[in-house]
Motif scaffolding. Sequence first.
Motif, short mmCIF file in Angstrom:
data_model
loop_
_atom_site.label_atom_id
_atom_site.label_comp_id
_atom_site.label_asym_id
_atom_site.label_seq_id
_atom_site.Cartn_x
_atom_site.Cartn_y
_atom_site.Cartn_z
N ALA A 121 0.83 -1.21 0.00
CA ALA A 121 0.00 0.00 0.00
C ALA A 121 0.87 1.26 0.00
CB ALA A 121 -0.94 0.00 1.21
N ALA A 122 2.12 1.12 0.40
CA ALA A 122 3.10 2.21 0.36
C ALA A 122 2.56 3.50 0.96
CB ALA A 122 3.59 2.43 -1.07
N LEU A 123 2.04 3.41 2.16
CA LEU A 123 1.55 4.60 2.85
C LEU A 123 2.73 5.51 3.18
CD1 LEU A 123 -1.01 2.97 5.29
CD2 LEU A 123 -1.41 3.93 3.04
N THR A 124 2.47 6.79 3.18
CA THR A 124 3.50 7.78 3.45
C THR A 124 3.47 8.19 4.91
OG1 THR A 124 3.23 8.61 1.21
CG2 THR A 124 4.37 10.04 2.76
N GLU A 125 4.64 8.16 5.52
CA GLU A 125 4.76 8.58 6.92
C GLU A 125 4.35 10.05 7.01
OE1 GLU A 125 4.80 7.40 10.34
OE2 GLU A 125 6.16 6.05 9.29
N ARG A 126 3.62 10.39 8.05
CA ARG A 126 3.14 11.76 8.26
C ARG A 126 3.66 12.28 9.59
NH1 ARG A 126 -2.95 11.17 8.31
NH2 ARG A 126 -2.88 13.39 8.45
N ARG A 127 3.70 13.57 9.72
CA ARG A 127 4.11 14.19 10.99
C ARG A 127 2.85 14.59 11.76
NH1 ARG A 127 9.15 12.99 11.82
NH2 ARG A 127 10.51 13.55 10.13
N PHE A 128 2.80 14.17 13.00
CA PHE A 128 1.66 14.48 13.85
C PHE A 128 2.17 15.25 15.06
CE2 PHE A 128 0.39 10.63 11.60
CZ PHE A 128 -0.77 11.08 11.01
#
Length: 98
Positions: free
Chosen positions: A88-95
């Motif tokens: 699915a190659a989800l993109t890391e996000r900043r939280f």
Amino acid sequence: MNQSTLATKRNLAFSWKDHSRFVEVAPVSSGWLTLWGRYHDMGRGRELVGNQIYLDLRGVRRRLADAVFELTHDQALVAEAIVLFDRAALTERRFPTQ
């Protein structure tokens, strides 16, 4: 169905299903919401077994493996779910951290 459930369903980033079992991942303002459980009554209802918010995808991946094993007790299905998640190659996000 409440508003947060509807919002999550519209924004699913990943979903794994096997017969009457599911794991869903959705981005939320504080991280990645991971839900897992079972469908019943031919899919008309669903029982939430657990939910957790993770700040990174590494935690989501680990929970996915644990949840699939908890629901199925089948290592082959765990491996399959991890492969699908990785693809699915989800993109890391900043939280924001608290």
